[in-house]
Design an enzyme around this catalytic site. Structure first.
Site, PDB file in Angstrom:
ATOM      1  N   SER A 299      96.158  53.678 -24.572  1.00 40.00           N
ATOM      2  CA  SER A 299      95.970  54.200 -23.139  1.00 40.00           C
ATOM      3  C   SER A 299      96.823  55.478 -22.483  1.00 40.00           C
ATOM      4  O   SER A 299      97.134  56.217 -23.078  1.00 40.00           O
ATOM      5  CB  SER A 299      95.427  53.294 -22.106  1.00 40.00           C
ATOM      6  OG  SER A 299      94.799  53.486 -20.861  1.00 40.00           O
ATOM      7  N   ASP A 310     101.343  67.592 -27.767  1.00 36.44           N
ATOM      8  CA  ASP A 310     100.494  68.941 -27.608  1.00 36.44           C
ATOM      9  C   ASP A 310     101.176  70.341 -26.989  1.00 36.44           C
ATOM     10  O   ASP A 310     100.998  71.291 -27.244  1.00 36.44           O
ATOM     11  CB  ASP A 310      99.464  68.514 -26.787  1.00 36.44           C
ATOM     12  CG  ASP A 310      98.489  67.639 -27.830  1.00 36.44           C
ATOM     13  OD1 ASP A 310      98.579  67.543 -28.975  1.00 36.44           O
ATOM     14  OD2 ASP A 310      97.340  67.718 -27.245  1.00 36.44           O
ATOM     15  N   LYS A 324      92.990  54.240 -27.771  1.00 33.58           N
ATOM     16  CA  LYS A 324      92.157  54.053 -26.700  1.00 33.58           C
ATOM     17  C   LYS A 324      92.154  55.201 -25.800  1.00 33.58           C
ATOM     18  O   LYS A 324      93.142  55.518 -25.104  1.00 33.58           O
ATOM     19  CB  LYS A 324      92.733  52.731 -26.051  1.00 33.58           C
ATOM     20  CG  LYS A 324      91.794  52.374 -24.845  1.00 33.58           C
ATOM     21  CD  LYS A 324      92.324  51.059 -24.001  1.00 33.58           C
ATOM     22  CE  LYS A 324      91.481  50.879 -22.707  1.00 33.58           C
ATOM     23  NZ  LYS A 324      91.373  52.118 -21.635  1.00 33.58           N
TER      24      LYS A 324
END
Length: 569
Positions: A299, A310, A324
């Site tokens: 999460s 990224d 998740k």
């Protein structure tokens, strides 16, 4: 009877149901078929519940029946949409805020009793003298034998500044101890440890994303830089199950410049769709950064690790994360209950959704396992590196995942190490500091003698389990009878030897034994200090962050990383 959408009305209870769902906004214009289905099924449920309550042969518990029905209904959706009754609100609030009022100790159930498993340093239980291993006999004069862990926890909790008397049995002492404790507001620091791991590198271990956890990480980061001279940072999110999304954004903001996208959410209700960006100036946008993750990182942990990856802001080291990528919103229900409902999926800056796309290939712990190529989509980072979706964050540098033996699992599951350390502590007033401590041959030999003398310790090896499956298949197919002698010979050779397996798997048992011993004398931080001295993932992280060419090469895509390992288990 009147008709609704061309269908006959289904009963007087339907009138109640339709009035209720209209008042709550469940009926929508232009969707008569769905509206009728809602009314019909609510009517069926109400009627069934009424008939059970009236005619079932034994008395039923209405609350238990409804909670069972709710649980089964939500279980058919996803693992994270859950019902939280009023009785569990304290635990829910603790999970989100890290705060509750009580004595400040972890407890564990054992047969008919609950034990203290770890008092938090400096909190009421610790100050009053409760110790790990204490068996709770009674609380405020109420016998705790046969009580559930939840019941004991509720008795220990209460308003701040109120007294609670706990009577315990302690190993090595003949008479029970009566300990009076003054409850306090308990705020658990989500940063369980931070410090220097070499002359230039600091580490911050974050256990969960509770309220204000980003502020704790910021304090640790600034202290490591300003007071300890840290020039590189390792953020440890291993085993961090996540928590508050806003805190994940704020934590990422410590390393990413203002205006950087961290995560976006998309769901059925468009007005809830949102892009979350950093809103403040970062603490440090250039300091070399490694984020360590594993299968227990979920999460909010995945949001932070994914955003760092990224934006090519740091290198990710460890194992693929849990997978998740679902956002939960808490909705209020009558009688102080709550519904934690999945309302959206989240997407990290490259466009990847972290949610596992294939629930059929999960590992035993629920994390992402094998991901078929058909479920994989390719994305790129800010620097053009290739990354993939399909579930979880794949590290840039993968460290093989350690798997414990059946012997070690049995020692933990049967709490054999816990019991042995109760005796050890009674016989040893002190042990060396974590940096100097080791499980000596003398300690391990004593532990081996303790385990082998236990009549209650039972386990089976993985080889034995597989042999059992082979034997059953051979019997079914008719091969066993013709080869019975060979099977019996092999079965004898596979008989487990506790003493031999304790020696064979000493390395992994050593770590667990040291962890339990050091927690008793130096609390959680002492156990962490010891564990960091022989940590394969940390060792690899230090190797990567210590080599500027490798670190920059991974971020620039000139050094091959493992982030593209699409099917990593």
């Amino acid at each position: 009877m009147k008709k609704i959408s061309g269908r006959k009305w289904i009963g007087w209870t339907g009138a109640v149901a339709i009035g209720l769902i209209i008042s709550l906004g469940f009926v929508t214009a232009g969707n008569e078929e769905r509206n009728f289905s809602i009314v019909k099924n609510l009517d069926i449920f109400y009627s069934l519940f009424r008939e059970l309550n009236t005619y079932y042969v034994e008395e039923t518990n209405p609350e238990e029946l409804v909670e069972t029905g709710i649980g089964a209904m939500l279980e058919s959706l996803d693992p994270y949409t859950t019902y939280i009754p009023e009785s569990e609100m304290d635990d829910f609030n603790f999970m989100t805020t890290g705060e509750y009022a009580g004595v400040g100790a972890l407890i564990t159930g054992r047969e008919d009793y609950v034990y203290i498993s770890e008092p938090y340093k400096g909190f009421p239980a610790d100050k009053a003298g409760l110790k790990a291993g204490d068996k709770i006999l009674s609380i405020d004069g109420v016998d705790m034998k046969g009580k559930r862990t939840e019941d004991v926890s509720n008795k220990l909790k209460g308003p701040a500044n109120t007294d609670v008397t706990v009577t315990v049995e302690r190993y090595g002492q003949d008479d029970p101890l009566e300990i009076n404790i003054v409850r306090k507001a308990i705020q658990i620091d989500p940063v369980s440890y931070y410090g220097m791991v070499d002359d230039k590198t600091g580490i911050i271990i974050l256990d969960n994303f509770t309220q204000d956890c980003s502020r704790n990480v910021e304090k640790a980061l600034k202290d490591l830089k300003e007071e300890h001279g840290a020039e590189k940072i390792i953020l440890d999110l291993r085993g961090n199950p996540g928590g508050l999304l806003d805190e994940a954004v704020k934590l990422a903001n410590l390393f990413l410049p203002r205006g950087s996208e961290v995560v976006s959410t998309k769901g059925k209700i468009e007005q809830w769709d949102k892009i979350y960006r950093t809103s403040k100036a970062a603490v440090d946008t250039v300091i070399p950064l490694v984020v360590m993750i594993n299968r227990g990182s979920a999460s909010a942990s995945e949001i932070v690790a994914g955003a760092i990856q990224d934006h090519d802001r740091g290198v990710i080291v460890g194992n693929r994360s849990f997978g998740k990528g679902l956002v939960q919103t808490t909705r209020s229900l009558p009688y102080n209950a709550k519904l934690k409902v999945t309302t959206a999926k989240y997407y990290i800056p490259s466009g990847r959704c972290i949610q596992a796309l294939d629930y059929s290939h999960r590992n035993e712990d629920g994390s992402v396992g094998y991901v078929p190529d058909s479920l994989i989509t390719e994305f790129t980072t800010q620097n053009g590196r290739t990354v993939y979706d399909g579930g979880g964050i794949s590290p840039d540098v993968v460290v093989p995942y350690d798997k414990y033996s059946n012997m070690t699992f049995a020692l933990v599951a049967q709490q054999t190490i816990f019991d042995y350390v109760n005796r050890f502590v009674a016989e040893h007033s002190s042990v060396p500091a974590p940096e100097a401590f080791s499980v000596t041959d003398g300690i391990y030999g004593d532990f081996t003698d303790y385990v082998t003398a236990l009549d209650s310790f039972r386990y089976t090896s993985e080889s034995r389990e597989r042999f059992k499956t082979l034997k059953e298949a051979a019997e079914k197919e008719g091969y066993y009878e013709a080869n019975a002698d060979a099977f019996e010979t092999l079965e004898k050779k596979l008989d487990v030897s506790v003493s031999e397996d304790l020696e064979n798997f000493r390395d992994e048992v050593d770590d667990l034994l040291a962890d339990e011993i050091l927690k008793r004398y130096y609390y959680r931080k002492g156990a962490v200090k010891y564990a960091l001295q022989d940590d394969k993932v940390l060792e690899k992280a230090l190797e990567v962050i210590g080599s500027d060419s490798e670190y920059q090469g991974i971020l620039n895509g000139t050094v091959l990383s493992h982030a593209g390992d699409r099917r990593q288990r």
